[in-house]
Design a protein around this motif. Sequence first.
Motif: not given
Length: 332
Positions: A1-14, A75-76, A137-139
Amino acid sequence: MNLTFLGSGSFGTALAVIFSNYDFKIKMFDRNMDVVNGINEKRKNIKYLKNIHIPEKIIATNDINDAINNSDIIFFAVPSHAVREISKQIKDKIDSKSVIVCLSKGIEQDTHKRLSEILEEELPHNPIVILSGPSHAEEIALRKPTALVSTSKDMKFAELIRDTLSNDVLRIYTNSDIVGVEIGGSMKNVIALAIGIITGMGYGDNSSAAIITRSLQDIVKMGVSLGGKLETFFGLTGIGDLIVTCLSEHSRNRKCGLLIGKGMKLDEAIKEIGMVVEGINACKIFYEIAKEKNIEVPIIESLYEVLFNNKDLRSIEGKLMSRDRKDEFLKI
């Protein structure tokens, strides 16, 4: 399955880091080439979660068309004010089968619309899911167990996200009250600002406990008036989100409030934080909604006076403490 994150902020990155441990192919979109190159070459997000290793499985790009190509779940993970803009960019380019999952929390400034309503307007052919809950996100990036809530107008997609993305780090529940989930997730940022301010002023646990519990009354009144269900505000996206955002050292809204409570001007505090402080615009929006609907929300009203009318912090304290005596509980 392919996932896309639009935005690489802390929550998306985590989340991307966590999901990379499972059977997913992952792309992350960011406009900043330094961020993209940092992820692809150094395996670090140079702006957020700098100490977290980003696995090779995660590929970053600044080409949004490449990012969304053949994506099953998009993911937005952008600030709330960018949701409509990003939606417009991809609306004619994504497959109607792609499930849109909004991680952002907020209300649109001009229209007072929830983010799911914006996504429905701009992406009418795609299923929309809101994924929310008490989660720093940090946790998450450190694999600390976290509970989230998945909701949608079409609950089969909320259940799909729950069943597809739940793992040994994330326990995802479903809740059919999309209005309540979104309102709770937005309003908690406002209260975290207030908690930061009173903490910065030197007040302690008693004051924080009072503000958190009494602010829940504001949230309930606002949420129910907008169509949310009472019980939602006593769940993960209500009291759960309040606890984690108001009391955690990771909360940027609380940090911003701390700086203001210690005497810093609003613009200076925002600059010091260096990230979007969602609670500021949310405070203005919910203040406006309360006036339109004639809802009494004293904590939000007091914070509005501090943030936007430069009212003295001590005078606001006195106003709150001298309000009319009343019974603790609401009659809804």
